[in-house]
Design a protein around this motif. Structure first.
Motif, PDB file in Angstrom:
ATOM      1  N   ARG A   4       0.682  -1.388   0.002  1.00 14.66           N
ATOM      2  CA  ARG A   4       0.089   0.049  -0.045  1.00 14.66           C
ATOM      3  C   ARG A   4       0.974   1.249  -0.141  1.00 14.66           C
ATOM      4  O   ARG A   4       0.668   2.314  -0.502  1.00 14.66           O
ATOM      5  N   VAL A   5       1.735   1.035   0.531  1.00 16.17           N
ATOM      6  CA  VAL A   5       2.880   2.397   0.579  1.00 16.17           C
ATOM      7  C   VAL A   5       3.447   2.559  -1.023  1.00 16.17           C
ATOM      8  O   VAL A   5       3.801   3.437  -1.273  1.00 16.17           O
ATOM      9  N   ALA A   6       3.643   1.428  -1.379  1.00 19.30           N
ATOM     10  CA  ALA A   6       4.186   1.296  -2.855  1.00 19.30           C
ATOM     11  C   ALA A   6       3.326   1.887  -3.791  1.00 19.30           C
ATOM     12  O   ALA A   6       3.581   2.845  -4.722  1.00 19.30           O
ATOM     13  N   GLN A   7       1.845   1.894  -3.599  1.00 19.12           N
ATOM     14  CA  GLN A   7       0.742   2.513  -4.381  1.00 19.12           C
ATOM     15  C   GLN A   7       0.995   3.968  -4.287  1.00 19.12           C
ATOM     16  O   GLN A   7       0.540   4.829  -5.220  1.00 19.12           O
ATOM     17  N   ILE A   8       1.192   4.479  -2.841  1.00 20.43           N
ATOM     18  CA  ILE A   8       1.247   6.037  -2.622  1.00 20.43           C
ATOM     19  C   ILE A   8       2.354   6.433  -3.609  1.00 20.43           C
ATOM     20  O   ILE A   8       2.461   7.565  -3.990  1.00 20.43           O
ATOM     21  N   ILE A   9       3.617   5.737  -3.565  1.00 19.50           N
ATOM     22  CA  ILE A   9       4.691   6.312  -4.286  1.00 19.50           C
ATOM     23  C   ILE A   9       4.597   6.225  -5.739  1.00 19.50           C
ATOM     24  O   ILE A   9       4.917   7.177  -6.440  1.00 19.50           O
ATOM     25  N   ALA A  10       3.858   5.249  -5.950  1.00 26.66           N
ATOM     26  CA  ALA A  10       3.363   5.320  -7.578  1.00 26.66           C
ATOM     27  C   ALA A  10       2.610   6.261  -7.975  1.00 26.66           C
ATOM     28  O   ALA A  10       2.901   7.011  -9.072  1.00 26.66           O
ATOM     29  N   THR A  11       1.730   6.860  -7.201  1.00 20.05           N
ATOM     30  CA  THR A  11       0.992   7.951  -7.478  1.00 20.05           C
ATOM     31  C   THR A  11       1.899   9.479  -7.442  1.00 20.05           C
ATOM     32  O   THR A  11       1.425  10.471  -8.031  1.00 20.05           O
ATOM     33  N   ASN A  12       2.776   9.523  -6.810  1.00 20.92           N
ATOM     34  CA  ASN A  12       3.796  10.538  -6.609  1.00 20.92           C
ATOM     35  C   ASN A  12       4.999  10.144  -6.384  1.00 20.92           C
ATOM     36  O   ASN A  12       5.452  10.196  -5.033  1.00 20.92           O
ATOM     37  N   PRO A  13       6.089   9.814  -7.252  1.00 20.42           N
ATOM     38  CA  PRO A  13       7.326   9.343  -7.083  1.00 20.42           C
ATOM     39  C   PRO A  13       8.389  10.273  -6.427  1.00 20.42           C
ATOM     40  O   PRO A  13       9.198   9.869  -5.824  1.00 20.42           O
ATOM     41  N   GLY A  14       8.040  11.400  -6.416  1.00 19.52           N
ATOM     42  CA  GLY A  14       8.686  12.379  -5.378  1.00 19.52           C
ATOM     43  C   GLY A  14       8.580  12.310  -4.168  1.00 19.52           C
ATOM     44  O   GLY A  14       9.162  12.933  -3.348  1.00 19.52           O
ATOM     45  N   CYS A  15       7.806  11.438  -3.525  1.00 21.98           N
ATOM     46  CA  CYS A  15       7.476  11.414  -2.124  1.00 21.98           C
ATOM     47  C   CYS A  15       8.231  10.137  -1.631  1.00 21.98           C
ATOM     48  O   CYS A  15       8.224   9.288  -2.446  1.00 21.98           O
ATOM     49  N   ILE A  16       8.651  10.336  -0.475  1.00 24.91           N
ATOM     50  CA  ILE A  16       9.250   9.120   0.215  1.00 24.91           C
ATOM     51  C   ILE A  16       8.573   8.163   1.104  1.00 24.91           C
ATOM     52  O   ILE A  16       7.851   8.714   2.123  1.00 24.91           O
ATOM     53  N   GLY A  17       8.271   7.049   0.979  1.00 26.27           N
ATOM     54  CA  GLY A  17       7.599   6.036   1.816  1.00 26.27           C
ATOM     55  C   GLY A  17       8.421   5.848   3.071  1.00 26.27           C
ATOM     56  O   GLY A  17       9.423   5.310   2.907  1.00 26.27           O
ATOM     57  N   LEU A  18       7.887   6.002   4.417  1.00 33.63           N
ATOM     58  CA  LEU A  18       8.459   5.757   5.556  1.00 33.63           C
ATOM     59  C   LEU A  18       7.472   4.658   6.327  1.00 33.63           C
ATOM     60  O   LEU A  18       6.542   5.102   7.097  1.00 33.63           O
ATOM     61  N   GLY A  19       8.017   3.449   6.525  1.00 34.91           N
ATOM     62  CA  GLY A  19       7.296   2.665   7.021  1.00 34.91           C
ATOM     63  C   GLY A  19       7.886   2.072   8.477  1.00 34.91           C
ATOM     64  O   GLY A  19       9.022   1.720   8.368  1.00 34.91           O
ATOM     65  N   LEU A  20       7.084   2.631   9.549  1.00 37.61           N
ATOM     66  CA  LEU A  20       7.501   2.257  10.671  1.00 37.61           C
ATOM     67  C   LEU A  20       7.017   0.745  11.578  1.00 37.61           C
ATOM     68  O   LEU A  20       5.820   0.928  11.569  1.00 37.61           O
ATOM     69  N   GLU A  21       7.778   0.178  11.834  1.00 35.27           N
ATOM     70  CA  GLU A  21       7.317  -1.279  12.796  1.00 35.27           C
ATOM     71  C   GLU A  21       6.909  -0.697  14.087  1.00 35.27           C
ATOM     72  O   GLU A  21       7.315   0.344  14.640  1.00 35.27           O
ATOM     73  N   GLU A  22       6.391  -1.616  14.808  1.00 33.23           N
ATOM     74  CA  GLU A  22       5.767  -1.223  16.003  1.00 33.23           C
ATOM     75  C   GLU A  22       7.154  -1.223  17.064  1.00 33.23           C
ATOM     76  O   GLU A  22       8.113  -2.061  16.555  1.00 33.23           O
ATOM     77  N   ASP A  23       7.008  -0.472  18.298  1.00 30.97           N
ATOM     78  CA  ASP A  23       8.196  -0.092  19.068  1.00 30.97           C
ATOM     79  C   ASP A  23       9.335   0.268  18.462  1.00 30.97           C
ATOM     80  O   ASP A  23      10.423  -0.086  18.785  1.00 30.97           O
ATOM     81  N   THR A  24       9.089   0.924  17.221  1.00 36.75           N
ATOM     82  CA  THR A  24      10.218   1.533  16.489  1.00 36.75           C
ATOM     83  C   THR A  24       9.938   2.940  16.187  1.00 36.75           C
ATOM     84  O   THR A  24       8.569   3.141  15.940  1.00 36.75           O
ATOM     85  N   ALA A  25      10.832   3.828  15.922  1.00 40.56           N
ATOM     86  CA  ALA A  25      10.533   5.210  15.804  1.00 40.56           C
ATOM     87  C   ALA A  25      11.578   6.045  15.035  1.00 40.56           C
ATOM     88  O   ALA A  25      12.842   5.357  15.020  1.00 40.56           O
ATOM     89  N   VAL A  26      11.506   6.993  14.281  1.00 42.82           N
ATOM     90  CA  VAL A  26      12.340   7.966  13.796  1.00 42.82           C
ATOM     91  C   VAL A  26      12.220   9.048  14.375  1.00 42.82           C
ATOM     92  O   VAL A  26      11.217   9.859  14.827  1.00 42.82           O
ATOM     93  N   VAL A  27      13.693   9.730  14.857  1.00 39.30           N
ATOM     94  CA  VAL A  27      14.050  10.878  15.432  1.00 39.30           C
ATOM     95  C   VAL A  27      14.178  12.049  14.390  1.00 39.30           C
ATOM     96  O   VAL A  27      15.480  11.512  13.733  1.00 39.30           O
ATOM     97  N   VAL A  28      13.727  12.864  13.912  1.00 43.36           N
ATOM     98  CA  VAL A  28      13.845  13.884  12.684  1.00 43.36           C
ATOM     99  C   VAL A  28      14.263  15.164  13.309  1.00 43.36           C
ATOM    100  O   VAL A  28      13.508  15.894  14.084  1.00 43.36           O
ATOM    101  N   THR A  29      15.670  15.507  13.011  1.00 41.63           N
ATOM    102  CA  THR A  29      16.209  16.890  13.479  1.00 41.63           C
ATOM    103  C   THR A  29      16.405  17.610  12.069  1.00 41.63           C
ATOM    104  O   THR A  29      16.638  17.059  11.027  1.00 41.63           O
ATOM    105  N   ASP A  30      16.854  18.858  12.113  1.00 39.74           N
ATOM    106  CA  ASP A  30      17.089  19.798  11.203  1.00 39.74           C
ATOM    107  C   ASP A  30      16.030  19.458   9.847  1.00 39.74           C
ATOM    108  O   ASP A  30      16.605  19.794   8.804  1.00 39.74           O
ATOM    109  N   GLY A  31      14.937  19.192  10.161  1.00 40.45           N
ATOM    110  CA  GLY A  31      13.981  19.181   9.108  1.00 40.45           C
ATOM    111  C   GLY A  31      14.080  17.928   8.285  1.00 40.45           C
ATOM    112  O   GLY A  31      13.222  17.770   7.284  1.00 40.45           O
ATOM    113  N   GLY A  32      14.957  16.854   8.248  1.00 38.99           N
ATOM    114  CA  GLY A  32      15.195  15.994   7.571  1.00 38.99           C
ATOM    115  C   GLY A  32      16.332  14.887   7.981  1.00 38.99           C
ATOM    116  O   GLY A  32      16.449  13.775   7.049  1.00 38.99           O
ATOM    117  N   GLU A  33      17.032  14.985   8.874  1.00 44.28           N
ATOM    118  CA  GLU A  33      17.989  14.199   9.407  1.00 44.28           C
ATOM    119  C   GLU A  33      17.287  13.185  10.271  1.00 44.28           C
ATOM    120  O   GLU A  33      16.899  13.420  11.524  1.00 44.28           O
TER     121      GLU A  33
END
Length: 298
Positions: free
Chosen positions: A212-241
């Motif tokens: 389902r994320v691949a379909q979102i990317i297909a509709t707009n390949p300029g977008c990045i898909g970010l799939g987060l598993e349970e008990d997992t996270a991303v910390v984003v600083t400086d707008g994109g790090e």
């Protein structure tokens, strides 16, 4: 806690916006919330979260002595959802935890809510239904102030499950776990826009959501898909790090160089094709620079 500043003037001709000073923490859901007894000595009764736990990292990222604000608006049982976070943040040493259980757009524009947010060091969005978050909070004074504080101060915004999915634009709001290979099976809308050109999906590995994320990317390949598993996270600083924390995996789906994309050629209900997606599987401690220009509109 210093008062929020007015946004710096934006010059469209430059093509860029000021780099956000705040921190985003997007969590894939089911993060550890219970204090556990740890220690090397036999019979130790010291209760704490493991150093790598996601919610402890959220508390560690806070600056100043302002409260943590829990927003359980997405949940069908907001009182219960808020109570869990009030307890764990209190156990982690946060001196003041406020709950804003916003049920109407009028409440999100109310000065009482705005004043609480002005003092806050950080915000936590609980899980539930991300469409409730965007429908009730999108475009309100509360979200405008939150974006302003994220852009111009060391403000921390975290969300789990639906609270994470709502951070991005585009935002997935409907689609079965086993759906996605047929055109129009997945529904998207505009999220709360803390991150642009990033589509966040949660419970990613456990619920098999890569198609389902691949379909979102297909509709707009300029977008990045970010799939987060349970008990997992991303910390984003400086707008994109981006830094991966927690005990699972983050899947990055990059379609900027894709080939053979048929999503625009087929009819609704037909199977789409796409080739040459780049997929990165990242574990705790891995870092990744989102290849997009994070722009803040406040």
């Amino acid at each position: 806690m210093s008062k929020s500043k007015k946004p710096a003037p934006h010059h469209p001709a430059s093509g860029t916006c000021p780099q956000p000073k705040g921190t985003l923490i997007a969590i894939g859901g089911h993060e550890q919330k219970e204090m556990k007894t740890i220690g090397d000595e036999e019979g130790s009764d010291e209760n704490e979260l493991a150093p790598e736990s996601i919610l402890k990292r959220f508390v560690d990222e806070l600056h100043g002595d302002g409260p943590v604000v829990v927003i359980p608006t997405a949940s069908e049982e907001p009182d219960e959802a808020a109570r869990d976070y009030v307890k764990i943040f209190t156990d982690l040493g946060v001196k003041r935890v406020e709950v804003l259980n916003i049920k109407t757009r009028e409440e999100a524009d109310a000065e009482e809510c705005i004043n609480v947010l002005r003092e806050a060091a950080g915000v936590m969005f609980t899980g539930g239904d991300q469409l409730r978050l965007t429908a009730l909070l999108g475009g309100t004074a509360l979200i405008r102030l939150m974006k302003e504080r994220y852009a111009h101060s060391r403000f921390v915004i975290a969300g789990t499950s639906a609270g994470a999915a709502a951070m991005s634009t585009p935002m997935i709001y409907q689609g079965r776990n086993d759906a996605g290979f047929l055109k129009d099976e997945i529904h998207i809308t505009t999220g709360l826009q803390f991150m642009h050109d990033v589509a966040i999906d949660t419970h990613f590995v456990a619920r098999g959501r890569i198609v389902r994320v691949a379909q979102i990317i297909a509709t707009n390949p300029g977008c990045i898909g970010l799939g987060l598993e349970e008990d997992t996270a991303v910390v984003v600083t400086d707008g994109g790090e981006m830094e991966v924390i927690g005990n699972g995996m983050v899947v990055v789906v990059d379609g900027r160089h894709c080939q053979g994309n048929t999503i625009h050629e087929i009819k609704p209900g037909e199977v789409f094709s796409i080739r040459d997606l780049r997929v990165h599987l990242l574990a705790r401690g891995q870092r990744y620079t989102l290849p997009v220009q994070q722009q803040m509109y406040v």
